[in-house]
Design an enzyme around this catalytic site. Structure first.
Site, PDB file in Angstrom:
ATOM      1  N   GLU A 288       0.818  -1.196   0.057  1.00  0.00           N
ATOM      2  CA  GLU A 288       0.028  -0.053   0.338  1.00  0.00           C
ATOM      3  C   GLU A 288       0.830   1.307   0.225  1.00  0.00           C
ATOM      4  OE1 GLU A 288      -2.945  -2.282   2.758  1.00  0.00           O
ATOM      5  OE2 GLU A 288      -2.049  -0.302   3.674  1.00  0.00           O
ATOM      6  N   LYS A 290       2.462   4.405   1.451  1.00  0.00           N
ATOM      7  CA  LYS A 290       2.638   5.055   2.865  1.00  0.00           C
ATOM      8  C   LYS A 290       2.399   6.829   2.492  1.00  0.00           C
ATOM      9  CE  LYS A 290       5.774   4.937   6.661  1.00  0.00           C
ATOM     10  NZ  LYS A 290       5.298   6.230   7.537  1.00  0.00           N
ATOM     11  N   ARG A 295      -2.331   9.379  11.677  1.00  0.00           N
ATOM     12  CA  ARG A 295      -3.092   7.821  11.837  1.00  0.00           C
ATOM     13  C   ARG A 295      -4.365   8.433  12.488  1.00  0.00           C
ATOM     14  NH1 ARG A 295      -0.342   2.755  12.713  1.00  0.00           N
ATOM     15  NH2 ARG A 295      -1.955   1.339  12.509  1.00  0.00           N
ATOM     16  N   ARG A 310      -3.686   8.929  16.830  1.00  0.00           N
ATOM     17  CA  ARG A 310      -2.704   8.053  17.089  1.00  0.00           C
ATOM     18  C   ARG A 310      -2.292   7.940  18.620  1.00  0.00           C
ATOM     19  NH1 ARG A 310       2.374   6.268  14.080  1.00  0.00           N
ATOM     20  NH2 ARG A 310       3.248   5.249  15.788  1.00  0.00           N
ATOM     21  N   GLU A 339      -5.223   6.287   7.551  1.00  0.00           N
ATOM     22  CA  GLU A 339      -4.237   7.414   7.814  1.00  0.00           C
ATOM     23  C   GLU A 339      -5.005   8.575   7.091  1.00  0.00           C
ATOM     24  OE1 GLU A 339      -0.913   7.335   8.954  1.00  0.00           O
ATOM     25  OE2 GLU A 339      -0.169   9.158   7.986  1.00  0.00           O
ATOM     26  N   PHE A 378      -6.974   1.495   6.026  1.00  0.00           N
ATOM     27  CA  PHE A 378      -6.288   0.117   5.418  1.00  0.00           C
ATOM     28  C   PHE A 378      -6.519  -0.999   6.378  1.00  0.00           C
ATOM     29  CE2 PHE A 378      -3.099   3.364   7.285  1.00  0.00           C
ATOM     30  CZ  PHE A 378      -2.987   2.664   8.410  1.00  0.00           C
ATOM     31  N   ARG A 449       5.283  -3.436  17.373  1.00  0.00           N
ATOM     32  CA  ARG A 449       6.141  -3.160  16.090  1.00  0.00           C
ATOM     33  C   ARG A 449       7.039  -4.382  15.637  1.00  0.00           C
ATOM     34  NH1 ARG A 449       7.846   1.974  14.382  1.00  0.00           N
ATOM     35  NH2 ARG A 449       7.455   2.907  16.320  1.00  0.00           N
TER      36      ARG A 449
END
Ligand code: AMP
Length: 591
Positions: A288, A290, A295, A310, A339, A378, A449
């Site tokens: 996708e 960026k 966010r 976010r 986003e 997304f 992460r």
């Protein structure tokens, strides 16, 4: 507090020595709830432990003796939090209010209080020593302890929480003075040891080294449940206190967690990667654009919609048109991840433009006319009562496509490197930041992460770090901070990793100074230590092993890129991440 009554006297008797408090006060609450003094004594013991295994054991011992709200509050407090991360409450008490409160209850000036904090370099120790001195001073004058006489109530963790929640609810012009009176009252009723941890708690920095990882393990140990179940429940609920309560109820309650509309979930995060490596390791991946915006997480249930930043702050009123666009895109109850970017004449505007909209409180209509906000969704975490985070991405994507009629971020699934490179090139050509590659079989892992989302962007390596200190500038920069001490995170601790002094415009230095000036905790010469909340994105040329900083690493040629006020302390780089980057960099050098 929820009527959680403990059965026997002295459930925390294992602490042994107690501070001398008025015996009558002690009798009233000691048998029923966790006194704040027990909390402080527990912290004191934990602070002396350096090994994680022993810490986990000790914590689990305490957890297993607690119930209900006490259990919830203890878990939050001991990890340096007051409210769970999803909560809309923010305490809003800075060092200044703390200094004022202390000044009001002791025979000292504000300058004396600040002086002591500077000398000790730690708010908790300073406040403890100030109250101890006060006690001694009064005693010598009147022969009895004035401080004890001032106690009108024994603090317990439930009542401290209630007071702090009251503070967080206060709004409007008189809120500061009302907060001050609540905090003053708390300190008036605190023994020196309680005050030490109360002060640190108010700064939300307990400094006893209990990170989320240790707490997860301690919950698992205390209630004999699988740590991966604890982790999973935490990811869904975003509230370790609640997880502990469920764990106490048993394995089934813990396994049966669902995410809930209007309880924002931590965002899944990305790590740096490359197209070649992603394809070599996974075959076909989802690519996708960026987007370089901000966010958001959108929650909708029935006719109510809310949008969160976010940092999980609610920003519904700042972004009415985004809410409207998303409301039009779906008739379902959903939690969406995406986003939002700002567009002018078909081109994305810099990320700062979007951030300004997130922060906006006034003139929102005028701002709406100036720039168009475009949300790209997304991911989907929840659909019509069902939690979707454990499904693989490819199935979540199918749900997303069935639930939304517009706003879905386009996706290319391919194992072909040149197709993915072409998507990357197009993304940059269209003015976006780079490419995201996602592993099709991966679940949605809130707050993690990992390798399941990879970000690819051109240019220098960058890292998000917390600003924990600063140094006054020189010459024409003497009225602002000119260099900043940065830290990464490790299990709830912030560890210094270097200083940044280049890359700032004069305007940016002024802006940063304005944001930080009320968050100075202590000052020593030209250096100040700061309440950690601000995040900088910094570029660097290399990571070096270094004995000069607590993290063991330093950044070579660090350069300020931008403020990330969309990110919080929990979003910053971890020590483990830096170790990994360092390892990759070393293997690139030798390979
Ligand atoms: P970074 O902030 O550099 O760690 O990059 C990760 C961030 O990129 C995410 O937190 C999102 O805010 C943002 N982002 C932009 N486009 C996407 C996308 N298609 N998928 C996931 N994250 C994205």
């Amino acid at each position: 507090m929820g009527g959680d009554v403990k059965s026997s006297a002295g459930i925390f008797a294992f602490h042994g020595k107690r501070e001398s408090l008025s015996p009558s006060v002690e009798r009233i609450t000691w048998e029923r709830i966790m006194n704040f003094l027990d909390f402080a004594l527990t912290c004191e013991r934990l602070e002396r432990i350096s090994g994680r295994i022993e810490m986990t054991q000790q914590l689990s011992d305490v957890l297993s003796r607690l119930d209900g709200d006490d259990l919830r509050h203890f878990v939050h407090f001991v990890t340096g939090k007051i409210f769970p991360d999803w909560s809309p409450f923010k305490l809003g008490i800075g060092p200044n209010l703390l200094y004022d409160a202390i000044t009001l209850i002791v025979d000292a000036t504000r300058a004396d209080v600040i002086g002591e904090i500077n000398r000790r370099g730690d708010v908790g120790l300073a406040v403890q020593s100030i109250l101890e001195q006060k006690k001694v001073g009064k005693k010598s004058q009147k022969g009895s302890t004035i401080q004890t006489a001032l106690f009108s109530r024994q603090l317990d963790i439930g009542s401290v929480y209630d007071d702090l929640e009251r503070c967080a609810r206060l709004e409007g012009r008189s809120s500061q003075s009302e907060k001050l009176s609540i905090i003053q009252n708390l300190f008036q009723n605190a023994s020196p040891l309680e005050a030490k941890y109360l002060a640190r708690l108010l700064m939300e920095d307990l400094r006893i080294g209990v990170g989320e990882g240790t707490m997860r393990d301690a919950i698992a140990l205390a209630f004999s449940v699988d740590p991966t179940l604890v982790e999973h429940a935490y990811q869904a609920l975003n509230d370790l206190g609640e997880v502990a309560v469920l764990a106490k109820r048993g394995r089934e309650a813990l396994a049966d967690v669902h995410i809930l509309p209007f309880h924002p979930v931590k965002m899944m995060l990305a790590q740096q990667g490359s197209i070649e490596q992603a394809v070599a390791e996974n075959g076909a991946v989802a690519a996708e654009y960026k987007y370089d915006g901000s966010r958001f997480q959108f929650h909708k249930k029935g006719k109510i919609s809310r949008i969160y930043s976010r940092k999980l702050e609610e920003v519904t009123t700042a972004l009415p048109e985004v809410v409207e666009i998303l409301n039009r895109a779906t008739t379902h109850d959903v939690i969406l991840d995406g986003e939002v970017i700002a567009i002018k004449e078909g081109k994305p505007l810099p990320f700062q433009t979007v951030l300004r909209r997130f922060r906006r409180k006034y003139d929102i209509e005028a701002m709406q006319k100036e720039v168009m906000m475009q949300p790209y969704v997304f991911d989907i975490l929840y659909l019509d009562g069902t939690t979707l985070i454990d499904l693989p991405l490819r199935e979540r994507r199918m749900h997303l496509e069935s639930a939304l009629t517009s706003c879905i971020a386009p996706q290319t699934v391919s194992a072909d490197i040149s197709t993915l490179e072409e998507t990357y090139r197009r993304s940059l050509e269209d003015g976006h930041e780079g490419l995201m590659l996602k592993i099709l079989s991966s679940p949605y892992t809130p707050g993690i992460r990992g390798k399941n989302w990879l970000k690819i962007k051109p240019g220098v390596d960058t890292m998000d770090l917390a600003v924990i200190g600063a140094e006054w500038g020189e010459g024409k920069r003497a009225h602002v901070f000119g260099s900043f001490l940065l830290a990464c995170q490790d299990q709830g601790d912030l560890l210094a990793v270097g200083k940044v002094a280049t890359g700032f415009s004069e305007e940016q230095l002024l802006e940063v100074y304005d944001i930080l000036k009320d968050h100075v905790i202590s000052e020593s010469g030209k250096e100040v230590s700061l309440e950690p909340f601000l995040v900088f994105e910094v570029g660097y040329s290399e990571i070096q092993a270094s004995p000069n900083y607590e993290s063991g690493y330093a950044l070579r040629f660090p350069r300020f890129i931008r403020m990330r006020d969309d990110k919080g302390i929990s979003d910053i780089e971890t020590l483990e991440g830096i170790r990994e980057r360092f390892g990759r960099q070393s293997s690139q050098k030798t390979g």
